[in-house]
Design a protein around this motif. Sequence first.
Motif, PDB file in Angstrom:
ATOM      1  N   MET A  14      -0.653  -3.596  -7.122  1.00 32.19           N
ATOM      2  CA  MET A  14      -1.086  -3.158  -8.464  1.00 32.19           C
ATOM      3  C   MET A  14      -0.162  -2.011  -8.747  1.00 32.19           C
ATOM      4  O   MET A  14       0.406  -1.387  -8.192  1.00 32.19           O
ATOM      5  CB  MET A  14      -2.631  -2.780  -8.177  1.00 32.19           C
ATOM      6  CG  MET A  14      -3.613  -4.233  -8.221  1.00 32.19           C
ATOM      7  SD  MET A  14      -5.214  -3.641  -8.174  1.00 32.19           S
ATOM      8  CE  MET A  14      -5.374  -3.220  -6.496  1.00 32.19           C
ATOM      9  N   LYS A  15      -0.638  -1.734 -10.279  1.00 30.51           N
ATOM     10  CA  LYS A  15       0.217  -0.609 -10.812  1.00 30.51           C
ATOM     11  C   LYS A  15      -1.049   0.530 -11.064  1.00 30.51           C
ATOM     12  O   LYS A  15      -2.082   0.120 -11.404  1.00 30.51           O
ATOM     13  CB  LYS A  15       1.066  -1.192 -12.080  1.00 30.51           C
ATOM     14  CG  LYS A  15       1.813  -2.124 -11.737  1.00 30.51           C
ATOM     15  CD  LYS A  15       3.161  -1.801 -11.098  1.00 30.51           C
ATOM     16  CE  LYS A  15       3.932  -2.994 -10.790  1.00 30.51           C
ATOM     17  NZ  LYS A  15       5.048  -2.894  -9.642  1.00 30.51           N
ATOM     18  N   PRO A  16      -0.489   1.812 -11.210  1.00 26.37           N
ATOM     19  CA  PRO A  16      -1.135   2.988 -11.561  1.00 26.37           C
ATOM     20  C   PRO A  16      -2.060   2.538 -12.948  1.00 26.37           C
ATOM     21  O   PRO A  16      -1.130   2.207 -14.024  1.00 26.37           O
ATOM     22  CB  PRO A  16      -0.410   4.069 -11.469  1.00 26.37           C
ATOM     23  CG  PRO A  16       0.796   3.772 -10.817  1.00 26.37           C
ATOM     24  CD  PRO A  16       0.863   2.273 -10.855  1.00 26.37           C
ATOM     25  N   LEU A  66      -0.045   6.477  -4.209  1.00 25.79           N
ATOM     26  CA  LEU A  66      -0.446   5.467  -3.403  1.00 25.79           C
ATOM     27  C   LEU A  66      -1.892   5.177  -3.973  1.00 25.79           C
ATOM     28  O   LEU A  66      -2.367   3.662  -4.047  1.00 25.79           O
ATOM     29  CB  LEU A  66      -0.405   5.758  -1.969  1.00 25.79           C
ATOM     30  CG  LEU A  66      -1.419   4.806  -1.098  1.00 25.79           C
ATOM     31  CD1 LEU A  66      -0.572   3.520  -0.799  1.00 25.79           C
ATOM     32  CD2 LEU A  66      -0.982   5.612   0.401  1.00 25.79           C
ATOM     33  N   HIS A  98      -1.731   3.357  -7.004  1.00 24.07           N
ATOM     34  CA  HIS A  98      -1.631   1.918  -6.860  1.00 24.07           C
ATOM     35  C   HIS A  98      -2.600   0.973  -6.557  1.00 24.07           C
ATOM     36  O   HIS A  98      -2.839  -0.139  -7.103  1.00 24.07           O
ATOM     37  CB  HIS A  98      -0.342   1.570  -5.980  1.00 24.07           C
ATOM     38  CG  HIS A  98       0.923   1.775  -6.529  1.00 24.07           C
ATOM     39  ND1 HIS A  98       1.557   1.009  -7.254  1.00 24.07           N
ATOM     40  CD2 HIS A  98       1.950   3.018  -6.037  1.00 24.07           C
ATOM     41  CE1 HIS A  98       2.882   1.667  -7.384  1.00 24.07           C
ATOM     42  NE2 HIS A  98       3.123   2.554  -6.769  1.00 24.07           N
ATOM     43  N   LEU A  99      -3.311   1.682  -5.778  1.00 24.62           N
ATOM     44  CA  LEU A  99      -4.547   1.046  -5.250  1.00 24.62           C
ATOM     45  C   LEU A  99      -5.782   0.909  -6.138  1.00 24.62           C
ATOM     46  O   LEU A  99      -6.599   0.268  -5.691  1.00 24.62           O
ATOM     47  CB  LEU A  99      -5.066   1.408  -3.615  1.00 24.62           C
ATOM     48  CG  LEU A  99      -3.956   1.189  -2.570  1.00 24.62           C
ATOM     49  CD1 LEU A  99      -4.372   1.884  -1.363  1.00 24.62           C
ATOM     50  CD2 LEU A  99      -3.539  -0.075  -2.217  1.00 24.62           C
TER      51      LEU A  99
END
Lengths: 162, 284
Positions: free
Chosen positions: B1-3, B36, B39-40
């Motif tokens: 996933m992306k921020p 991180l 992202h998650l």
Amino acid sequence: MRITLTVNDAAYPLEVEPRRVLADALRDDCGLTGTHLGCEQGVCGACTVLVDGEAVRSCLMLAVQCDGVPIRTVEGLTGPDGQPHPLQRAFSAERGLQCGFCTPGFLMLAAGALDHDLSENEVADLVRSNLCRCTGYEPIRRAITRAAHAHQNGQDGRHRSV
Amino acid sequence: MKPAAFDYLVPQTVAGAVDALAAGAQVLAGGQSLLLEMHLQRAHPALVADINRVPGLDTLTVVDGTLTVGALVRHKTFESPGAVPGPLGDLFARAVGYIAHPPIRARGTMTGNLAWAHPASEWCALAVALDAVVELRSTRGTREIPAEDYFLGPFQTARDPDELLTAVRYPLLAPDTGVAFTEHRRTGFSFAQVAVGAALTVREGVITGARIGLANCADRPLRAHNAERTLIGSEPSQPVFTAAGEAAAERDAAPVPEPYADVDYRRHVVAVLVARTLREAAPV
Ligand SMILES: Cc1cc2nc3c(=O)[nH]c(=O)nc-3n(C[C@H](O)[C@H](O)[C@H](O)COP(=O)(O)OP(=O)(O)OC[C@H]3O[C@@H](n4cnc5c(N)ncnc54)[C@H](O)[C@@H]3O)c2cc1C
Ligand code: FES
Ligand code: FES
């Protein structure tokens, strides 16, 4: 935001959102797809590049943080004469790759360390930093050791820093 | 996933960073935990203040026996035992090798690690064992909190959301202090299942000072006070260290069950590692 990424000595003026990570900017905005993305969690190391001479995870840095900072990717390893970098030759000689997915990350990881005198422990620490699902690591360890020796003995014909 | 999308500020001074926090910004230091989490999709700050261009935060200073670590000092700095004078530098150098790996250590910061407060963090365990003090700054002023009062639970600290962690201070260790750090983990990549840092002072054959820090032995970093008390006044020996290990496992640790490591197993590992760390730390 408007930024300029300086990758392998070439300037890439870009318009990016702050949330764009460096790896995506390199691949999708600069078209430099040698940098791979595996986990996007800092674990696999496929995305490792040099930022200001230091090996870092490009999935855990924002592109906007790198405005004006020199970046080197696997595309920049080849010399101006088009010859492979000593690390690339060593990976080939030691069969340090099979599928090649992890290879750009390992090459840049090692490139960031090649200018120090690498001890056996440091090489082991480097090899532990990234994941490879094919080789079993030992050929990668041998390749980095071979390139490091050649570099220290001045036998790689290349004393510029990468 | 992306921020998820956010607005991005790059303060140029500590005052500017503190103003950004007062406006609701979240700090971006090394980014090795924050990005991180983004992202998650477990973190989605609307405003991010990147402190990496604030001058003066990347310094280590020693004044009157106190080490001050600025907010931008990277993990990597501590790989060299000479970066910090005396046994403290040696202890940090032994611990830092367990933190992630070189590319993460090139970016991640000690202070960001204390702000993040992972229960398995090596730095957090050492901070409580070494009587570290964190310095917090906001538009309301500056305050200092001892590390033992600062950690409140997993990823929970006494820091208010608008406070910038500007520095961490440690008293240096006396030159005759012996230090050691050991860690047990599933793979070279994993966070600690248990980690132990120790500093021992032995004078005229008797233990006169003991500091033991435990990582991932409770919901927060711990100082093993009960184990330390069993040591003071004793002569260093294997039975004494074994007894201290048992005290740490039974009376100090409050392990939470984890996959691959239930509570009994973790108490066993605490006892073994504490005894082993003390043996390594005992100056001979
Ligand atoms: C693959 C991997 C393995 C890892 N292994 C370990 C390990 O074994 N042990 C370990 O301890 N850590 C480990 N880490 C985490 C690493 O140490 C991080 O660097 C550290 O936890 C956070 O520091 P940072 O500077 O990167 O902070 P950031 O990621 O920038 O910030 C983390 C959090 O703290 C806040 N923050 C940071 N600095 C400040 C400040 N000055 N004031 C107020 N708030 C602040 C941020 O807003 C954010 O919420 C690992 C990380 C990765 C990606
Ligand atoms: S993609 Fe960056 S470490 Fe895996
Ligand atoms: S060569 Fe296939 S992952 Fe390393």
